[in-house]
Every structure is written in structure tokens, then in C-alpha cells.
Design a protein around this motif. Structure first.
Motif, PDB file in Angstrom:
ATOM      1  N   SER A 224       0.941  -1.325  -0.068  1.00 57.26           N
ATOM      2  CA  SER A 224       0.061   0.005   0.054  1.00 57.26           C
ATOM      3  C   SER A 224       1.286   1.328   0.046  1.00 57.26           C
ATOM      4  O   SER A 224       0.400   2.855  -0.669  1.00 57.26           O
ATOM      5  CB  SER A 224      -1.029  -0.564   0.763  1.00 57.26           C
ATOM      6  N   GLY A 225       2.030   1.345  -0.143  1.00 58.88           N
ATOM      7  CA  GLY A 225       3.237   2.279   0.824  1.00 58.88           C
ATOM      8  C   GLY A 225       2.909   3.335   2.161  1.00 58.88           C
ATOM      9  O   GLY A 225       3.133   3.986   1.733  1.00 58.88           O
ATOM     10  N   GLU A 226       2.183   2.628   2.647  1.00 58.64           N
ATOM     11  CA  GLU A 226       2.299   3.101   3.768  1.00 58.64           C
ATOM     12  C   GLU A 226       2.417   2.313   5.020  1.00 58.64           C
ATOM     13  O   GLU A 226       1.626   3.028   6.484  1.00 58.64           O
ATOM     14  CB  GLU A 226       0.691   2.893   3.782  1.00 58.64           C
ATOM     15  N   SER A 227       3.219   1.331   5.067  1.00 54.35           N
ATOM     16  CA  SER A 227       3.731   0.714   6.078  1.00 54.35           C
ATOM     17  C   SER A 227       4.849   1.264   6.986  1.00 54.35           C
ATOM     18  O   SER A 227       4.736   0.559   8.233  1.00 54.35           O
ATOM     19  CB  SER A 227       3.885  -0.912   5.251  1.00 54.35           C
ATOM     20  N   ARG A 228       5.135   2.605   6.593  1.00 52.26           N
ATOM     21  CA  ARG A 228       6.509   3.581   7.652  1.00 52.26           C
ATOM     22  C   ARG A 228       5.566   3.735   8.641  1.00 52.26           C
ATOM     23  O   ARG A 228       6.534   3.938   9.209  1.00 52.26           O
ATOM     24  CB  ARG A 228       6.776   4.582   6.990  1.00 52.26           C
ATOM     25  N   TRP A 229       3.913   3.974   8.886  1.00 52.78           N
ATOM     26  CA  TRP A 229       3.008   4.551   9.795  1.00 52.78           C
ATOM     27  C   TRP A 229       2.815   3.615  10.590  1.00 52.78           C
ATOM     28  O   TRP A 229       2.094   3.642  11.563  1.00 52.78           O
ATOM     29  CB  TRP A 229       2.168   4.733   9.228  1.00 52.78           C
ATOM     30  N   PHE A 230       3.315   1.992  10.244  1.00 58.26           N
ATOM     31  CA  PHE A 230       2.854   0.485  11.247  1.00 58.26           C
ATOM     32  C   PHE A 230       4.402   0.338  12.264  1.00 58.26           C
ATOM     33  O   PHE A 230       5.489  -0.010  11.075  1.00 58.26           O
ATOM     34  CB  PHE A 230       2.168  -0.173  10.033  1.00 58.26           C
ATOM     35  N   HIS A 231       3.748  -0.377  12.737  1.00 60.13           N
ATOM     36  CA  HIS A 231       4.804  -1.027  13.924  1.00 60.13           C
ATOM     37  C   HIS A 231       3.993  -2.204  14.438  1.00 60.13           C
ATOM     38  O   HIS A 231       3.471  -2.265  15.432  1.00 60.13           O
ATOM     39  CB  HIS A 231       5.624   0.047  14.882  1.00 60.13           C
ATOM     40  N   LEU A 232       4.848  -3.732  13.974  1.00 67.10           N
ATOM     41  CA  LEU A 232       4.042  -4.657  14.615  1.00 67.10           C
ATOM     42  C   LEU A 232       4.591  -5.199  15.372  1.00 67.10           C
ATOM     43  O   LEU A 232       5.809  -5.031  16.100  1.00 67.10           O
ATOM     44  CB  LEU A 232       4.078  -5.650  13.397  1.00 67.10           C
ATOM     45  N   TYR A 233       4.029  -5.227  16.664  1.00 68.91           N
ATOM     46  CA  TYR A 233       4.481  -6.084  17.890  1.00 68.91           C
ATOM     47  C   TYR A 233       3.335  -7.264  18.859  1.00 68.91           C
ATOM     48  O   TYR A 233       2.671  -7.426  18.955  1.00 68.91           O
ATOM     49  CB  TYR A 233       3.731  -4.815  19.720  1.00 68.91           C
ATOM     50  N   MET A 234       4.417  -8.032  18.297  1.00 71.69           N
ATOM     51  CA  MET A 234       3.657 -10.182  18.706  1.00 71.69           C
ATOM     52  C   MET A 234       4.208  -9.774  20.396  1.00 71.69           C
ATOM     53  O   MET A 234       4.915  -9.479  20.755  1.00 71.69           O
ATOM     54  CB  MET A 234       5.033 -10.606  17.959  1.00 71.69           C
ATOM     55  N   LEU A 235       3.346  -9.572  21.172  1.00 74.29           N
ATOM     56  CA  LEU A 235       3.038  -9.142  22.367  1.00 74.29           C
ATOM     57  C   LEU A 235       2.962 -11.260  23.329  1.00 74.29           C
ATOM     58  O   LEU A 235       2.101 -11.511  23.131  1.00 74.29           O
ATOM     59  CB  LEU A 235       2.098  -8.752  23.089  1.00 74.29           C
ATOM     60  N   SER A 236       3.475 -11.807  23.344  1.00 72.34           N
ATOM     61  CA  SER A 236       3.789 -13.298  23.787  1.00 72.34           C
ATOM     62  C   SER A 236       3.454 -12.590  25.135  1.00 72.34           C
ATOM     63  O   SER A 236       4.337 -12.506  25.722  1.00 72.34           O
ATOM     64  CB  SER A 236       4.664 -14.047  23.283  1.00 72.34           C
ATOM     65  N   ASP A 237       2.268 -14.079  25.778  1.00 71.88           N
ATOM     66  CA  ASP A 237       2.205 -14.741  27.135  1.00 71.88           C
ATOM     67  C   ASP A 237       2.685 -16.275  26.670  1.00 71.88           C
ATOM     68  O   ASP A 237       1.923 -16.806  28.071  1.00 71.88           O
ATOM     69  CB  ASP A 237       1.083 -13.493  27.739  1.00 71.88           C
ATOM     70  N   SER A 238       3.476 -16.479  25.600  1.00 72.32           N
ATOM     71  CA  SER A 238       3.870 -18.203  25.793  1.00 72.32           C
ATOM     72  C   SER A 238       3.890 -18.283  27.100  1.00 72.32           C
ATOM     73  O   SER A 238       5.430 -18.439  27.702  1.00 72.32           O
ATOM     74  CB  SER A 238       4.468 -18.348  24.815  1.00 72.32           C
ATOM     75  N   ASN A 239       4.350 -19.775  27.372  1.00 69.68           N
ATOM     76  CA  ASN A 239       4.963 -20.359  29.469  1.00 69.68           C
ATOM     77  C   ASN A 239       5.234 -22.014  27.947  1.00 69.68           C
ATOM     78  O   ASN A 239       5.883 -22.011  29.204  1.00 69.68           O
ATOM     79  CB  ASN A 239       4.321 -20.439  29.867  1.00 69.68           C
ATOM     80  N   GLN A 240       5.726 -21.794  27.117  1.00 68.13           N
ATOM     81  CA  GLN A 240       5.915 -23.638  26.535  1.00 68.13           C
ATOM     82  C   GLN A 240       7.769 -22.965  25.940  1.00 68.13           C
ATOM     83  O   GLN A 240       7.162 -22.466  24.290  1.00 68.13           O
ATOM     84  CB  GLN A 240       4.424 -24.376  25.602  1.00 68.13           C
ATOM     85  N   ALA A 241       8.202 -23.595  26.267  1.00 73.54           N
ATOM     86  CA  ALA A 241       9.523 -23.556  25.235  1.00 73.54           C
ATOM     87  C   ALA A 241       9.561 -23.903  24.151  1.00 73.54           C
ATOM     88  O   ALA A 241      10.373 -22.613  23.155  1.00 73.54           O
ATOM     89  CB  ALA A 241      10.381 -24.280  26.041  1.00 73.54           C
ATOM     90  N   PRO A 242       9.140 -24.698  23.148  1.00 79.43           N
ATOM     91  CA  PRO A 242       9.165 -24.969  22.057  1.00 79.43           C
ATOM     92  C   PRO A 242       8.650 -24.113  21.573  1.00 79.43           C
ATOM     93  O   PRO A 242       9.526 -23.344  19.846  1.00 79.43           O
ATOM     94  CB  PRO A 242       8.309 -26.091  21.119  1.00 79.43           C
ATOM     95  N   ILE A 243       7.582 -23.535  21.567  1.00 75.17           N
ATOM     96  CA  ILE A 243       6.778 -22.807  20.794  1.00 75.17           C
ATOM     97  C   ILE A 243       7.342 -21.255  20.544  1.00 75.17           C
ATOM     98  O   ILE A 243       7.259 -20.490  20.163  1.00 75.17           O
ATOM     99  CB  ILE A 243       5.459 -22.051  21.927  1.00 75.17           C
TER     100      ILE A 243
END
Length: 592
Positions: free
Chosen positions: A136-155
């Protein structure tokens, strides 16, 4: 000056109009409840009122709020769809406040909240959305945050790998941050609160996504543009629909959801107005007021009714509204999806988690400075789950009560209740059948009618199964029974007999017990109690069949319970990754 005055005058007129719509809607709902209660009393009390009959009348009253509200939402929604050129724009004027080409000039965080999720699905969905934003040409205005609460080591290792691969793939076009909390307190609300305190000041808005959420770049950009020109909106919620699935349960369920949601949401938006819903995902937040005003307290006492708030979304919506910001919905099906549970046990598990969270709202009914509509919304969230034990109690007392009744009025009451309950689906079904493009997208008139019959029958069969589960769960809440926050099963894999029997044996036993009781007490009313009994007695085979991917693929092959996304595949191949479960079957059974 003149323009400002006219704008203020227009807003004042809009507030007055909304107030009168709310008064009118309340009168319709209360009048309907009174009429139905009167009909129930006339059915029960042929002679003098008796204690059991009075108890039945009170239980019936608990079932009415959602029935009557849903009915009038459907009537209003259908009227808007039929007689209004732009129904969504009428009830959601903010939707038409942009042209779609406005410059993006605000930083938006994309918050994906995850806990022990399938990382393959996560990478697929995130990659699809981010690729579209970059294009779209607008990605510079976005920031992805992967917010993990995982507690299993392989995942956890897989999540870190996904974050690294996405960062390498998109480079400097879009920033990606992965964060895992060591202590995952506060469930999802605590996860987002942690983001707000760490990075919230860096962004104006946040689009909240669940692990099973997908949104088109156009839908996300539309949210940002509306928030930029409407500074009084604090939360803007999209209308979320179900992604295609190979599971017959999800396929039938999301077909029914598509039938009901449009009329229901249009009708609700007409009187909710600036006190709209927030469903916790596929929505955009204005970060500054959200951080300041939507911090959820830790409730007194221990879980399940104390401790951290489980159902955070509606509570955050009423807190945002209390702070003076509007909460609005976009009542259009346009580029916002989620995955529905693939089986009946998973559906019940999700429902019980919501039930536990909604029961915590009792703590907030007396919260100071809430608007009347907001307080009503919290009450209705509680009432939604009180209806299940009320229906079961009503039917049980009806079997035990040894008093004459007006069978003709009882039959009329049953028919009225069923029609009102299915009214949102009837309304959208009529609208779909009246519009040629929609008929084609849903598979044609014959398939639509057969699918609607199948879905409504399926709904009647699973309703008592879910009601028994909710009732037992609510009875256990005072004694510490809780669901907590666990990973959802999202894949259509089928369920074995042992699992179905372990989860649904009680419903099966109750089904046969009720069958014997009904046959002895009211053998002439088989048409009334048969769906209830058959649903309970057949809970195990129904759960197994509705989770079998082979059944889902067979339904897709003949075009039953088809949703409009399936019509997009040939013309828009970019959706093939997301809509693959709906692709046509080859003779060997593989998707083409």
C-alpha cells in the motif's frame, strides 16, 4: 465562526435524535417484555397463581432481555437495509467522514496478542497482512508488536523465529518488535497494558489483533483515517466475520453468524450510537486515553469471580465512554475476519470463559459516573448467560408442575419466542434473497434456503447442549470452578468418541431423562420438545460429525453454508491463502 456554530448545532441535534431513539427502543423492548410476560401468565395461571408457576414466570423474565433486544435490532436493521440507500452510513456517520485517499500521518501499533499459538498459522496471517501494508505504500506508519504470553519453550523458540523471519522479509519497510512477558498477569488486558506502559507513548493508535485475526490493509487504513479525522472517537470496532474453515461446525456456525450479524449490528448501532461495542480484537484504540482511563482493577477475592478481569473488552469500552470518548462500530462486512471454534467442545470452552468473565461484571454495575447505556450494556452482558439456566429451570419446573395450562396460548408463546429469537437471521436472509449479487455470492436461492434451514436446525440442537454446560459451570462458580486463559484449538481435526463422551456424557444422560419425562407428561407436544431432547441425547454423535473435516469438505463441495468469501477465490487469487478451506474439491479430494 459560522461553520463552528453550525457544526455544534448539528452535533446537538444528533444527540437529541439519539436520545429519542434510545427512548423509543427502550419502550419497544419493555413493551414486548410486558406483553410476553402477560401471555406467559395467561398460559400458566388458568386458576389461581401458584408458587411453581410464579417461579416459572420469573425464570421466563430472565430469558427475555436478549430475545426482545435481538428482535427489535433485527426489525430496525431490516428496515434500514430495505428502505435506506446507505444504512451503514446513516447509523455510523463516521464511516462516511473520509474519502479513502486522506494522507496517513499517524503512527499505529499493530498488537498481536499470543499465548502458545500455532506459529505456522501466525506466520501465514501476519505475512499476508504485512505484505499488503507494504504494497500500500503506507507501511512506514505501522509497527508490529508480537506480544507473547507463551510459556512452552518450543513455541517460544518458534515465535522468536517467526519474528526474525518477518523482520528479515520486510526489512526497513515495517518495524517488528517481539516481546514475551515472564509473568503473564492480567490475561490479555494485562498484556496490552504492558505494551501501553512500555511503548504506548510512541504511537497515536493501536490496532488490536488476536492470534486468529486477519484484516485487509484497506480495512486497517480505513480505521486509521477515520480516527485521524474523528478525534472524539476512542475505540472503533470493525464488524468481524468468520474465516472459511474445513470444520463443518465452524462452516455452519459462521454461515448463521453472517445471516444474523448485519441486521443485528445495524439495528444496535442505531440506538447505541456513541456507546458502541468493543469485542477486544479487530479494532483500533486511541492509545493516550486508553492508557489513562482504561486500566482495569484487580477485583477483590480469588478467581473465578475475583482477581484479574477475564472479559476485558466491554469494560474497557464503558470506561472509554465514561472518559468522554466515543466507542463506535463499523456495521459493514468488509475485510475483517477471525477463526471460529472448529468443534462443539471448543465452542463450549470459549463460551464458558466468556461466561466467567461476564459474571465478574457484577463488581462494576455500581461503578460511578457510567452512562446509563453503558451500565445497561454491562447488565445485558450478565443477562446473556443467566438465560441458559433460566431456560433449563423453566422446562424442569414445567415438567414438575401439576397444574392446568392454556395449551393454545402456550403454543402461540413458543412460536413467538422462536420467531423473535431467529429474527436477526430471518432479516438478513430476506435481504440476501432480495439482492442478486448477494444471492450469487452465497450460492443461489436454493442453496441459501437449504443452508438456512440446516443452520437453524443445528442451532436448535446445540443450544440445549451449551445451556447445560453453562448452567453447570455457573453453579460451580461460587465453589471456585474457573476456566482461566488457555490456548484455543483452531484446527479442524475432528474429535474421537472418547473425548466427545468425556465432555458430553451428562448432556446425553439428561437428554434421555428429559425424553422420558416429556413423553409421560406432554406426549402430544412432541413438536415442541423434540429438538431440545434430540440435541441433548445426540450430543456425542452431533459433536463428532460436526467436527469431521470430511463432512465440512462435503458441504463445501455442494455449496451448502457458503459464505461470500468463497466467491472471491477465482477473481481474487490473492485471497487463496486465507480462503483455501473453501476451494473446490478435485475428484481425488485435494483442493485445487
Amino acid at each position: 465562526m459560522d461553520g463552528s456554530f453550525e457544526n455544534a448545532a448539528g452535533q446537538a441535534r444528533a444527540r437529541v435524535a439519539l436520545r429519542w431513539r434510545r427512548i423509543g427502543f427502550s419502550a419497544l423492548v419493555l413493551g414486548s417484555c410486558a406483553a410476553l410476560l402477560g401471555l406467559m401468565a395467561a398460559t400458566l395461571f388458568v386458576e389461581a397463581p401458584d408458587p411453581v408457576g410464579i417461579a416459572m414466570l420469573l425464570l421466563f423474565a430472565l430469558t427475555l432481555p436478549w430475545t426482545t433486544i435481538g428482535f427489535w435490532n433485527a426489525v430496525i436493521g431490516f428496515s434500514l437495509m430495505t428502505f435506506c440507500r446507505d444504512p451503514a452510513g446513516l447509523v455510523a456517520p463516521h464511516l462516511r467522514s473520509i474519502g479513502g485517499t486522506e494522507k496517513i500521518a499517524s503512527s499505529t501499533a499493530l498488537l498481536i496478542c499470543i499465548r502458545n499459538e500455532d506459529t505456522g498459522r501466525l506466520q501465514r496471517n501476519l505475512g499476508w497482512m504485512l505484505e499488503g501494508l507494504v504494497a500500500s505504500g503506507e507501511s512506514r506508519w505501522f509497527h508490529l508488536y508480537m506480544l507473547s504470553d507463551s510459556n512452552q519453550a518450543p513455541i517460544i523458540e518458534d515465535e522468536q523465529r517467526v519474528a526474525a523471519e518477518l523482520s528479515a522479509r520486510f526489512g526497513s519497510a515495517l518495524s517488528i518488535t517481539y516481546r514475551r512477558r515472564e509473568e503473564s498477569s492480567g490475561f490479555k488486558a494485562g498484556n496490552i497494558r504492558d505494551f501501553c506502559e512500555r511503548w504506548g507513548s510512541l504511537h497515536q493508535f493501536a490496532i488490536v489483533l488476536d492470534a486468529d485475526s486477519v484484516m485487509t490493509p484497506a480495512a486497517m487504513l480505513r480505521l486509521v483515517r477515520i480516527m485521524q479525522v474523528q478525534p472524539h472517537i476512542g475505540i472503533l470496532q470493525t464488524l468481524v466475520t468468520g474465516l472459511p474453515s474445513a470444520s463443518p461446525f465452524a462452516r455452519i456456525f459462521q454461515f448463521g453468524m453472517r445471516l444474523g450479524m448485519r441486521s443485528y449490528t445495524l439495528g444496535a448501532a442505531s440506538w447505541q450510537g456513541d456507546c458502541g461495542p468493543y469485542w477486544g480484537h479487530n479494532a483500533i484504540l486511541r492509545i493516550a486515553p486508553f492508557t489513562e482511563h482504561c486500566h482495569l482493577p484487580v477485583l477483590p477475592g480469588k478467581p473465578p469471580l475475583g482477581g484479574h478481569v477475564l472479559s476485558h473488552d466491554q469494560l474497557e469500552a464503558v470506561l472509554m465512554r465514561r472518559a468522554g470518548y466515543e466507542v463506535r462500530v463499523l456495521p459493514e462486512e468488509n475485510g475483517s475476519w477471525e477463526e471460529n471454534p472448529p468443534s462443539l467442545p471448543e465452542f463450549i470452552r470459549r463460551d464458558l470463559r466468556w461466561c466467567q468473565g461476564n459474571m465478574q461484571y457484577f463488581h462494576f454495575l455500581s461503578l460511578p459516573r457510567l452512562l446509563p447505556v453503558s451500565r445497561c450494556q454491562l447488565g445485558l452482558a450478565i443477562a446473556m448467560y443467566l438465560g441458559a439456566p433460566a431456560w433449563l429451570g423453566l422446562m424442569t419446573l414445567g415438567l414438575l408442575r401439576q397444574m392446568p395450562i392454556r395449551a393454545d396460548l402456550g403454543a402461540l408463546l413458543f412460536i413467538l419466542t422462536m420467531v423473535m429469537s431467529f429474527a436477526p437471521k430471518f432479516a438478513t436472509l430476506a435481504d440476501v434473497l432480495a439482492r442478486s449479487p448477494l444471492r450469487q455470492a452465497y450460492g443461489g436461492t436454493a442453496r441459501i434456503l437449504v443452508s438456512a434451514f440446516l443452520e437453524m436446525l443445528f442451532s436448535m440442537l446445540i443450544a440445549p447442549i451449551s445451556a447445560v454446560a453453562v448452567t453447570l459451570f455457573m453453579l460451580g462458580l461460587p465453589f471456585g470452578r474457573e476456566m482461566g486463559w488457555s490456548t484455543q484449538q483452531r484446527d479442524a481435526e475432528g474429535i474421537p468418541f472418547a473425548l466427545a463422551a468425556r465432555r458430553l456424557w451428562l448432556q446425553t444422560v439428561l437428554g434421555f431423562v428429559f425424553a422420558v419425562c416429556f413423553w409421560r407428561v406432554v406426549p402430544g407436544a412432541v413438536w415442541l420438545w423434540a429438538p431440545f431432547v434430540l440435541g441433548l441425547a445426540g450430543a456425542i454423535p452431533l459433536a463428532m460429525a460436526s467436527a469431521d473435516p470430511r463432512v465440512g469438505r462435503a458441504l463445501a463441495a455442494v455449496g451448502l453454508c457458503r459464505i461470500p468469501e468463497e466467491a472471491r477465490l477465482p477473481a481474487e487469487p490473492e485471497y487463496a491463502t486465507l480462503f483455501a478451506p473453501c476451494a473446490p474439491l478435485s475428484p481425488t479430494g485435494a483442493t485445487e
